[in-house]
Design a protein around this motif. Structure first.
Motif, PDB file in Angstrom:
ATOM      1  N   ASP A   1      33.492  39.411  19.076  1.00 22.20           N
ATOM      2  CA  ASP A   1      32.139  39.780  19.501  1.00 22.20           C
ATOM      3  C   ASP A   1      31.358  40.448  18.366  1.00 22.20           C
ATOM      4  OD1 ASP A   1      32.650  38.789  22.004  1.00 22.20           O
ATOM      5  OD2 ASP A   1      32.816  40.741  22.992  1.00 22.20           O
TER       6      ASP A   1
ATOM      7  N   LEU B   1      38.094  43.619  25.126  1.00 18.51           N
ATOM      8  CA  LEU B   1      37.046  43.798  24.121  1.00 18.51           C
ATOM      9  C   LEU B   1      37.445  42.943  22.910  1.00 18.51           C
ATOM     10  CD1 LEU B   1      36.567  47.699  24.262  1.00 18.51           C
ATOM     11  CD2 LEU B   1      35.280  45.949  25.524  1.00 18.51           C
TER      12      LEU B   1
ATOM     13  N   ALA C   1      31.046  47.887  15.402  1.00 21.31           N
ATOM     14  CA  ALA C   1      30.667  48.018  16.820  1.00 21.31           C
ATOM     15  C   ALA C   1      29.907  49.318  17.087  1.00 21.31           C
ATOM     16  CB  ALA C   1      31.923  47.956  17.688  1.00 21.31           C
TER      17      ALA C   1
ATOM     18  N   ALA D   1      34.239  49.674  29.144  1.00 20.89           N
ATOM     19  CA  ALA D   1      33.504  48.417  29.308  1.00 20.89           C
ATOM     20  C   ALA D   1      32.882  47.953  27.998  1.00 20.89           C
ATOM     21  CB  ALA D   1      32.415  48.579  30.362  1.00 20.89           C
ATOM     22  N   ALA D   2      32.804  48.862  27.025  1.00 24.25           N
ATOM     23  CA  ALA D   2      32.191  48.562  25.732  1.00 24.25           C
ATOM     24  C   ALA D   2      32.948  49.337  24.652  1.00 24.25           C
ATOM     25  CB  ALA D   2      30.718  48.969  25.747  1.00 24.25           C
ATOM     26  N   PRO D   3      32.826  48.917  23.383  1.00 20.92           N
ATOM     27  CA  PRO D   3      33.560  49.595  22.306  1.00 20.92           C
ATOM     28  C   PRO D   3      33.382  51.113  22.282  1.00 20.92           C
ATOM     29  CG  PRO D   3      32.590  47.575  21.478  1.00 20.92           C
ATOM     30  CD  PRO D   3      32.087  47.743  22.881  1.00 20.92           C
ATOM     31  N   LYS D   4      32.149  51.590  22.511  1.00 22.91           N
ATOM     32  CA  LYS D   4      31.868  53.031  22.463  1.00 22.91           C
ATOM     33  C   LYS D   4      32.729  53.807  23.463  1.00 22.91           C
ATOM     34  CE  LYS D   4      28.945  56.280  20.866  1.00 22.91           C
ATOM     35  NZ  LYS D   4      29.051  56.731  19.476  1.00 22.91           N
ATOM     36  N   ASP D   5      33.120  53.135  24.560  1.00 21.40           N
ATOM     37  CA  ASP D   5      33.927  53.791  25.598  1.00 21.40           C
ATOM     38  C   ASP D   5      35.353  54.096  25.138  1.00 21.40           C
ATOM     39  OD1 ASP D   5      31.744  53.519  27.323  1.00 21.40           O
ATOM     40  OD2 ASP D   5      32.425  51.561  28.047  1.00 21.40           O
TER      41      ASP D   5
END
Length: 253
Positions: free
Chosen positions: A133, A129, A79, A50-54
Motif C-alpha cells: 500500500d 496492513l 506510512a 485499522a491503519a499504520p498509525k494505529d
C-alpha cells in the motif's frame, strides 16, 4: 547459493538487503513470482488497528531476520508513523499465529496470503496492513539461480523459468485442484486454506498493464526499490538493478 539446488525462490527485497550487506552473493534473479511484495502486518478485529498509525504503542512479533521486520522502519516512515513507538518481540514461524491468538502481542509479521490461516487459528476476522500500500514498487518473491548457472546454461534457465511460471499460472487458475495435489503430497495441507491462499496470491502475480507476461521484472521499478532502501539507510549507495537481476534471462513483457 550453496550449490545444493540450481534454483530457488527468495523475497527480492530480502535478497537486495542480503546482497547489500555482503551476506549473500553470486546469485541472480531470472523471473518475478510476485509483482508486488506480499509483506504485511497481520492482526485481528478488536485490537484497534485499522491503519499504520494505529500500530504506535503496540507489540508486534516476528522472526528476527524476517523481511517484514527488516522493512518495517522504511514502511513506517513512508506510512507516516513513528517506528520507535512500536515494540517488536522475537517469535518463530511455527508459533507466531498462536502468539497472536493468545493475545500476548497485537500483531505479527505475515504475508498477505496468510490471512485464511490467521483466521483459522485465531477464530477471528483478520486485519492486514500490506506493505505494498505504501511501497508499490517492491517486488515479492523472485526465482533465483547461481551466477555461474546463468552464465553457463542460459537456455536451461529460461526453460526452467518458463515451466515454473506456466505451472504457477495454472495453479492460480485452478486453485482447488492445485490444493488437492498439494494435499496428496504434503499430509499437513489444509486444502481449503491452501486454495484460499492461491486465490489471494493471484492479484500479486498478475503484472500491471494489459498484455504483460507474468514473471517480468522492470529495471525502473527495481531501481526505485533500491532508492527507497538507500534513502532508509538499509542499502549502500551505488547498487544497481543489474547486480541482482539478469535481464537477458527475464521473461519479456
Amino acid at each position: 547459493m550453496s550449490g545444493q539446488a540450481q534454483f530457488g525462490p527468495i523475497d527480492l527485497t530480502g535478497g537486495l538487503l542480503q546482497m547489500g550487506s555482503g551476506q549473500a552473493k553470486d546469485f541472480v534473479a531470472v523471473a518475478a513470482i510476485q509483482q508486488r511484495t506480499m509483506a504485511a502486518i497481520a492482526t485481528t478485529e478488536g485490537k484497534g488497528i485499522a491503519a499504520p498509525k494505529d500500530l504506535e504503542g503496540k507489540r508486534l512479533a516476528d522472526t528476527p531476520g524476517s523481511v517484514v521486520r527488516n522493512l518495517f522502519p522504511t514502511y513506517a516512515r513512508l506510512a507516516g508513523m513513528d517506528a520507535s513507538k512500536v515494540t517488536w518481540v522475537n517469535g518463530d514461524a511455527q508459533t507466531l499465529m498462536g502468539t497472536l491468538a493468545g493475545g500476548s502481542v497485537d500483531g505479527i509479521g505475515q504475508f498477505v496470503v496468510g490471512k485464511p490461516t490467521v483466521e483459522a487459528v485465531t477464530k477471528k476476522k483478520a486485519v492486514l496492513l500490506p506493505y505494498s500500500d505504501v511501497m508499490p514498487d517492491l517486488y515479492g518473491n523472485a526465482l533465483i539461480t547461481s551466477t555461474k548457472t546463468a552464465e553457463q546454461k542460459p537456455e536451461m534457465v529460461k526453460r526452467f523459468a518458463a515451466a515454473l511460471l506456466k505451472g504457477l499460472e495454472y495453479s492460480l487458475a485452478h486453485s482447488k485442484e492445485a490444493a488437492e495435489i498439494l494435499k496428496r503430497n504434503v499430509d499437513a495441507t489444509n486444502p481449503a486454506a491452501a486454495a484460499a491462499e492461491l486465490d489471494l496470491m493471484a492479484a500479486y502475480v498478475a503484472p500491471g498493464g494489459s498484455g504483460s507476461a507474468i514473471g517480468t521484472l522492470d529495471s525502473g521499478r527495481v531501481a526505485k526499490s533500491i532508492a527507497i532502501l538507500q534513502d532508509a539507510g538499509a542499502l549502500p549507495q551505488g547498487m544497481t538493478p543489474e547486480q541482482i537481476i539478469d535481464f537477458d534471462l527475464v521473461p519479456k513483457a
